[in-house]
Structures are given as structure tokens and as C-alpha cells.
Scaffold this active site. Sequence first.
Site, mmCIF file in Angstrom:
data_model
loop_
_atom_site.group_PDB
_atom_site.id
_atom_site.type_symbol
_atom_site.label_atom_id
_atom_site.label_comp_id
_atom_site.label_asym_id
_atom_site.label_seq_id
_atom_site.Cartn_x
_atom_site.Cartn_y
_atom_site.Cartn_z
ATOM 1 N N HIS A 198 88.150 23.850 31.441
ATOM 2 C CA HIS A 198 88.026 23.249 32.739
ATOM 3 C C HIS A 198 88.040 24.727 33.712
ATOM 4 O O HIS A 198 87.022 25.035 34.092
ATOM 5 C CB HIS A 198 89.272 22.866 33.423
ATOM 6 C CG HIS A 198 89.767 21.538 32.510
ATOM 7 N ND1 HIS A 198 91.016 21.211 32.129
ATOM 8 C CD2 HIS A 198 88.951 20.427 32.592
ATOM 9 C CE1 HIS A 198 90.864 20.123 32.370
ATOM 10 N NE2 HIS A 198 89.607 19.002 32.161
ATOM 11 N N GLU A 251 83.790 8.751 39.172
ATOM 12 C CA GLU A 251 84.400 8.728 37.874
ATOM 13 C C GLU A 251 84.338 7.327 37.592
ATOM 14 O O GLU A 251 85.209 6.106 38.452
ATOM 15 C CB GLU A 251 86.297 9.075 37.603
ATOM 16 C CG GLU A 251 86.616 8.485 36.888
ATOM 17 C CD GLU A 251 86.860 8.115 35.428
ATOM 18 O OE1 GLU A 251 86.078 7.987 34.687
ATOM 19 O OE2 GLU A 251 86.457 10.356 35.191
ATOM 20 N N ASP A 284 79.334 4.605 38.443
ATOM 21 C CA ASP A 284 78.955 5.545 37.390
ATOM 22 C C ASP A 284 77.694 5.869 37.660
ATOM 23 O O ASP A 284 76.668 6.242 38.772
ATOM 24 C CB ASP A 284 77.322 4.059 37.058
ATOM 25 C CG ASP A 284 76.473 4.348 36.036
ATOM 26 O OD1 ASP A 284 76.030 4.963 35.760
ATOM 27 O OD2 ASP A 284 76.205 3.044 34.609
ATOM 28 N N ASP A 342 81.415 16.394 33.167
ATOM 29 C CA ASP A 342 82.303 16.708 32.630
ATOM 30 C C ASP A 342 82.374 14.954 31.768
ATOM 31 O O ASP A 342 83.180 13.948 32.335
ATOM 32 C CB ASP A 342 83.730 16.553 33.266
ATOM 33 C CG ASP A 342 84.705 17.025 32.437
ATOM 34 O OD1 ASP A 342 84.530 16.921 31.355
ATOM 35 O OD2 ASP A 342 86.064 16.609 32.863
ATOM 36 N N THR A 398 81.929 12.801 28.622
ATOM 37 C CA THR A 398 82.461 11.936 27.331
ATOM 38 C C THR A 398 81.419 12.275 26.438
ATOM 39 O O THR A 398 80.862 12.823 26.683
ATOM 40 C CB THR A 398 82.708 10.959 26.696
ATOM 41 O OG1 THR A 398 82.165 9.787 27.450
ATOM 42 C CG2 THR A 398 84.471 10.501 27.699
ATOM 43 N N ASP A 399 81.451 12.171 24.754
ATOM 44 C CA ASP A 399 80.592 12.398 23.915
ATOM 45 C C ASP A 399 79.102 11.137 24.517
ATOM 46 O O ASP A 399 79.821 9.994 24.794
ATOM 47 C CB ASP A 399 80.454 12.351 22.723
ATOM 48 C CG ASP A 399 81.599 13.309 22.444
ATOM 49 O OD1 ASP A 399 80.679 15.406 22.290
ATOM 50 O OD2 ASP A 399 82.847 13.384 22.287
ATOM 51 N N PRO A 415 80.312 4.975 27.332
ATOM 52 C CA PRO A 415 79.686 4.498 28.806
ATOM 53 C C PRO A 415 79.217 5.773 29.357
ATOM 54 O O PRO A 415 78.626 6.674 30.037
ATOM 55 C CB PRO A 415 81.361 5.011 29.638
ATOM 56 C CG PRO A 415 82.370 3.880 28.527
ATOM 57 C CD PRO A 415 81.357 4.506 27.350
#
Length: 290
Positions: free
Chosen positions: A69, A113, A145, A163, A165-166, A170
Site C-alpha cells: 500500500h 470497487e 465496474d 489496485d 486482482t490478477d 472480474p
Amino acid sequence: MVGGANGRWVVETLYEKEGFTCAFRADKVLYEEETGQQHLVIFENGLFGRMMALDGITQVTERDEFIYHEMMTHVPILAHGNAKRVLIIGGGDGGILREVIRHRSVEHVTMVEIDPAVTDFCKKQLPQISAGAFDDPRLNLVFADGAKFVEDTDESYDVIIVDSTDPIGPGEVLFREEFYRAAHARLTPGGVIVTQNGVPFMQGDELKSTMEKFRRLFKVASCYLATIPTYVGGPMAMGWGTDDETLKAVPLEELEKRYAAAGLTTRYYTPEVHKAAFALPRYVETCVKV
């Protein structure tokens, strides 16, 4: 999640197809659910403290979250030097937001988010990560989204932090050129975008793919590194895209002045680490310059 002689284990599945996994013992499962967007589990581990995994992939741990972070946040904001408007895509645990609002110069933060369940659960089960950041009056929290938000908004931002996810489930849309192009259009002159690009030793193709797209869109397409114990396989890459060639080469003395003026207290980031993070091992440099 698997059982064993020592209790339940959460297996990291990110590299399973390539023939590698690791596991974290779940000493206590705090929450587990199919959210409708993804499978979420929050649990306690003796070494890393409270942890969260989405779809079998570790997202954050209490023990080492500060590294990720701080580096995702302070490097672009202090390199920019006058960031007033920041956009966070993802980051449902609130850790990036926590670090962004520590900069008094930031006047407005929009955080997008996709899954409200992630934010709700993290507020309850991992409150130390957001540390009250969701209550900051500068925040505009949007559940949507992230790719669509960037395409539709007419707002502009000095710093965009992805930030994500891989590129699975989503998070996959946040690695497409269409998203990067839309994000580029939302940057103010001299703005910078930073992206989560995985561990290059294990995920070199992911970094190569992002850099190929960045080179078509930005004058400067590169990355910097941070070593985060949870994410095995070597240092993690943060993608760096900007049209301002000076941001990557801010003198150390200037970074020290900006850091002092911001009044920050950090556990990983220092101006010296900031400068060194852009010095890339050859195998990472190869991914950047393909």
C-alpha cells in the site's frame, strides 16, 4: 480450502497450472462466502495475521500489507509533487485509500470497487487496514465496474492507482488496452497511472502485456519494484505510465523535501527506496522493453 493434520489450509492457486502452489494455515476462519462476484475468505494465520483471499488468490495480509500500500501510493503521489485529485480502481480493503488520504495536499479521492461485499467485510474483519479511511470527507466511494467508470466519467485525475486482482475473473478487464486508453484520457497533464502487475519472475507475460499497451499510449512506460513476502517468487512490479518524462527521475533531494513536507511516517517507503525501486534487474527490464 483443504483439511489436514494441522487443521484447514488455504491453498494459493495462482500458479497451480504451472505446477506450483503454497498454502497458509487457517487457524480461524472468520468469514467465507460466494459474494456473487467472487469467492471470499478471511482467516487468521499465525505468521501473517488476518488474511483475505479471493478465488483462491491471496489479496492482503495484516503482516505485510503496508509494503504494497505504501509503494503503490507514495511513489506516484510524491513523484507527481502536486497531486490534488486521485482515482483508485479496486482496493476494496481500504489500504490504498488509507495511504492516499495521509497526503494533506490531496483534495479529492474517488474510489471505485466492483464488489461492495469486499469493502463491507474488510471494514468488519480487517478494520486495521482501512483505519477509518472510509469516513474521510474527501472520499467519493463508488461501487461499479472500474473499467466502465473510467470510460463514462468526465472527471480528470492527477494520479490513478489500479489496485486490481490478477487478470482473472472480474479483474481481467483492468488489463485490457481499452481500459488503459480510457484511463490515459482521464489523466491531467503530467498525471501518472500505477498498476498492479504481479511478480515478474512468475508472471512475466502479464508485465510484458501491460508494457506493450502502455508504450502505445504513454511517453513513459515502465515499472518499479517492491518486495512483499506474501507474493512469492520475487519482487512485485508496479506498472508506471505517464506522458511526463520528469516524474521517473525526480532528484532524491526533492523527494526528501516532499516526503518531509507531507509529514509522513512510513514503514517501508523512503525517498531512497523510491529512487532504487526503478532500478530493474535484467529479467524485469527485458519484460519492460519487449
